[in-house]
Scaffold this motif. Structure first.
Motif, PDB file in Angstrom:
ATOM      1  N   VAL A 189      40.192  44.822  32.994  1.00  0.00           N
ATOM      2  CA  VAL A 189      39.607  46.014  33.601  1.00  0.00           C
ATOM      3  C   VAL A 189      39.806  46.088  35.108  1.00  0.00           C
ATOM      4  O   VAL A 189      39.986  47.182  35.668  1.00  0.00           O
ATOM      5  CB  VAL A 189      38.107  46.141  33.245  1.00  0.00           C
ATOM      6  CG1 VAL A 189      37.259  45.099  33.966  1.00  0.00           C
ATOM      7  CG2 VAL A 189      37.589  47.542  33.565  1.00  0.00           C
ATOM      8  N   LYS A 190      39.764  44.951  35.803  1.00  0.00           N
ATOM      9  CA  LYS A 190      39.803  45.018  37.266  1.00  0.00           C
ATOM     10  C   LYS A 190      41.091  45.627  37.815  1.00  0.00           C
ATOM     11  O   LYS A 190      41.034  46.453  38.744  1.00  0.00           O
ATOM     12  CB  LYS A 190      39.560  43.651  37.902  1.00  0.00           C
ATOM     13  CG  LYS A 190      39.302  43.760  39.412  1.00  0.00           C
ATOM     14  CD  LYS A 190      38.913  42.453  40.042  1.00  0.00           C
ATOM     15  CE  LYS A 190      38.543  42.644  41.507  1.00  0.00           C
ATOM     16  NZ  LYS A 190      39.621  43.275  42.305  1.00  0.00           N
ATOM     17  N   PRO A 191      42.266  45.270  37.288  1.00  0.00           N
ATOM     18  CA  PRO A 191      43.477  45.934  37.788  1.00  0.00           C
ATOM     19  C   PRO A 191      43.461  47.446  37.586  1.00  0.00           C
ATOM     20  O   PRO A 191      43.977  48.192  38.424  1.00  0.00           O
ATOM     21  CB  PRO A 191      44.601  45.274  36.978  1.00  0.00           C
ATOM     22  CG  PRO A 191      44.045  43.954  36.567  1.00  0.00           C
ATOM     23  CD  PRO A 191      42.590  44.195  36.324  1.00  0.00           C
ATOM     24  N   PHE A 195      31.000  38.671  39.309  1.00  0.00           N
ATOM     25  CA  PHE A 195      31.972  39.738  39.071  1.00  0.00           C
ATOM     26  C   PHE A 195      31.415  41.073  39.556  1.00  0.00           C
ATOM     27  O   PHE A 195      32.136  41.883  40.149  1.00  0.00           O
ATOM     28  CB  PHE A 195      32.320  39.805  37.591  1.00  0.00           C
ATOM     29  CG  PHE A 195      33.237  40.943  37.206  1.00  0.00           C
ATOM     30  CD1 PHE A 195      34.551  40.965  37.651  1.00  0.00           C
ATOM     31  CD2 PHE A 195      32.782  41.974  36.396  1.00  0.00           C
ATOM     32  CE1 PHE A 195      35.404  42.008  37.288  1.00  0.00           C
ATOM     33  CE2 PHE A 195      33.625  43.017  36.035  1.00  0.00           C
ATOM     34  CZ  PHE A 195      34.935  43.034  36.476  1.00  0.00           C
ATOM     35  N   PHE A 196      30.143  41.299  39.323  1.00  0.00           N
ATOM     36  CA  PHE A 196      29.506  42.545  39.750  1.00  0.00           C
ATOM     37  C   PHE A 196      29.157  42.497  41.236  1.00  0.00           C
ATOM     38  O   PHE A 196      29.431  43.438  41.982  1.00  0.00           O
ATOM     39  CB  PHE A 196      28.266  42.814  38.895  1.00  0.00           C
ATOM     40  CG  PHE A 196      28.606  43.177  37.481  1.00  0.00           C
ATOM     41  CD1 PHE A 196      28.752  44.501  37.112  1.00  0.00           C
ATOM     42  CD2 PHE A 196      28.809  42.192  36.524  1.00  0.00           C
ATOM     43  CE1 PHE A 196      29.097  44.846  35.816  1.00  0.00           C
ATOM     44  CE2 PHE A 196      29.151  42.524  35.224  1.00  0.00           C
ATOM     45  CZ  PHE A 196      29.301  43.849  34.869  1.00  0.00           C
ATOM     46  N   LYS A 197      28.579  41.406  41.661  1.00  0.00           N
ATOM     47  CA  LYS A 197      28.143  41.288  43.054  1.00  0.00           C
ATOM     48  C   LYS A 197      29.312  41.375  44.036  1.00  0.00           C
ATOM     49  O   LYS A 197      29.228  42.076  45.051  1.00  0.00           O
ATOM     50  CB  LYS A 197      27.403  39.965  43.242  1.00  0.00           C
ATOM     51  CG  LYS A 197      26.901  39.730  44.659  1.00  0.00           C
ATOM     52  CD  LYS A 197      26.180  38.390  44.763  1.00  0.00           C
ATOM     53  CE  LYS A 197      25.713  38.120  46.184  1.00  0.00           C
ATOM     54  NZ  LYS A 197      25.041  36.797  46.301  1.00  0.00           N
ATOM     55  N   ASN A 198      30.386  40.704  43.738  1.00  0.00           N
ATOM     56  CA  ASN A 198      31.509  40.620  44.680  1.00  0.00           C
ATOM     57  C   ASN A 198      32.374  41.875  44.725  1.00  0.00           C
ATOM     58  O   ASN A 198      33.176  42.047  45.647  1.00  0.00           O
ATOM     59  CB  ASN A 198      32.389  39.419  44.336  1.00  0.00           C
ATOM     60  CG  ASN A 198      31.675  38.097  44.517  1.00  0.00           C
ATOM     61  OD1 ASN A 198      30.675  38.008  45.224  1.00  0.00           O
ATOM     62  ND2 ASN A 198      32.169  37.062  43.863  1.00  0.00           N
ATOM     63  N   ASN A 199      32.216  42.740  43.736  1.00  0.00           N
ATOM     64  CA  ASN A 199      33.085  43.914  43.648  1.00  0.00           C
ATOM     65  C   ASN A 199      32.351  45.249  43.799  1.00  0.00           C
ATOM     66  O   ASN A 199      32.957  46.303  43.616  1.00  0.00           O
ATOM     67  CB  ASN A 199      33.827  43.908  42.308  1.00  0.00           C
ATOM     68  CG  ASN A 199      34.842  42.792  42.206  1.00  0.00           C
ATOM     69  OD1 ASN A 199      35.853  42.798  42.901  1.00  0.00           O
ATOM     70  ND2 ASN A 199      34.572  41.820  41.342  1.00  0.00           N
TER      71      ASN A 199
END
Length: 234
Positions: free
Chosen positions: A223-225, A69-73
Motif C-alpha cells: 500500500v505505501k508505494p 507505520f501510522f505514526k511515522n507516516n
C-alpha cells in the motif's frame, strides 16, 4: 433525465441513518467509537500528507501490530471490527471527511461477504463503495481502493460455503471500477493468497482472515508505494 449520483448518495446515507436510529441500537454504525479521537485530532498543518485508512477489523487491528507505520507516516486508522460497507458509509463524514485528509484508503468487503449485517448482495456492496468514492471526491479527497483479503471461510459465520468465490467476484468488480475511474488500486489479495483455492498464506495469518504482524508488513509493502505515488511523494 440527468441523475445526480452525489445527491442520491447523500439521500441514501440520510435514509439509512433514520432507519437505524429507530431501533434499540442508536449507534449502529458506531460513529461514537472515534468521536473523541476525531475531536482531539488537530487540523492538518501545511505540508502534512494525512491519509485515513477506513476498514473493518483488518484495519482496526493494524495499528496495534504496527503502530509506527501510522505514526511515522501521518496515517490515521479508522477501522472498526465487524463492520460492513453499509456502516462505513454511515460514518464516512465523521471518520474521513471531517478529518480533512489528503487521501483515504478504503478496504471494504470481508464482512459483507460474511453477511455480518445484511445478506450478501455484491451490487449493493459496490454501490456503497461507489458512494464513498463520490463523497470523497466531492470533498477534494483522493481515493485509494483496496482489494478484499483472501479468505476461504469465516469462523463466526460457518454457514457461508462460497467465501473464496464471493471474495474473488467482489475483487474483480472493485478492480474494474478503479480502472474505469482512474482510481489507484491496492492488491493485497495477490500478495497474501497462498494458492488457487483462495486461502490466505498461513505465514501471514493465524485464522485465515486476519493478518498477523508479518501479514501487516506485507500489506504495508503493497500500500505505501501506491499512497506515495498518489500523493506524489518521493
Amino acid at each position: 433525465m440527468k441523475i445526480n449520483t452525489f445527491k442520491i448518495a447523500l439521500a441514501a446515507v440520510a435514509l439509512l441513518s433514520a432507519i437505524n436510529m429507530s431501533g434499540d441500537n442508536r449507534d449502529w454504525a458506531n460513529r461514537g467509537r472515534y468521536a473523541q479521537a476525531n475531536q482531539e485530532l488537530p487540523a492538518p498543518v501545511k505540508g502534512e500528507h494525512r491519509v485515513v485508512f477506513l476498514g473493518n477489523s483488518i484495519t482496526d487491528y493494524w495499528i496495534d501490530h504496527r503502530p509506527d507505520f501510522f505514526k511515522n507516516n501521518n496515517y490515521v486508522d479508522r477501522g472498526i471490527s465487524g463492520q460492513t460497507s453499509y456502516q462505513f458509509l454511515l460514518r464516512f463524514r465523521d471518520d474521513v471527511i471531517n478529518l480533512n485528509p489528503e487521501a483515504v484508503v478504503i478496504n471494504a468487503g470481508t464482512n459483507d461477504c460474511a453477511e455480518n449485517t445484511h445478506p450478501f448482495n455484491i451490487d449493493v456492496t459496490m454501490g456503497n463503495i461507489k458512494s464513498m468514492v463520490e463523497l470523497a471526491k466531492a470533498n477534494g479527497i483522493k481515493v485509494i481502493l483496496a482489494s478484499v483479503l483472501p479468505a476461504t471461510w469465516f469462523s463466526w459465520n460457518q454457514s457461508i460455503k462460497d467465501a473464496p468465490q464471493r471474495v474473488a467476484a467482489l475483487n474483480k468488480l472493485i478492480k474494474q471500477y478503479a480502472a474505469d475511474n482512474k482510481i489507484p488500486y491496492v492488491d493485497y489479495y495477490s500478495a497474501m493468497v497462498a494458492g488457487p483455492d483462495g486461502t490466505m498464506n498461513p505465514a501471514y495469518s493465524g485464522d485465515g482472515v486476519h493478518p498477523n504482524t508479518e501479514g501487516y508488513k506485507v500489506m504495508e509493502s503493497v500500500v505505501k508505494p501506491v499512497i506515495d505515488k498518489t500523493l506524489k511523494k518521493k
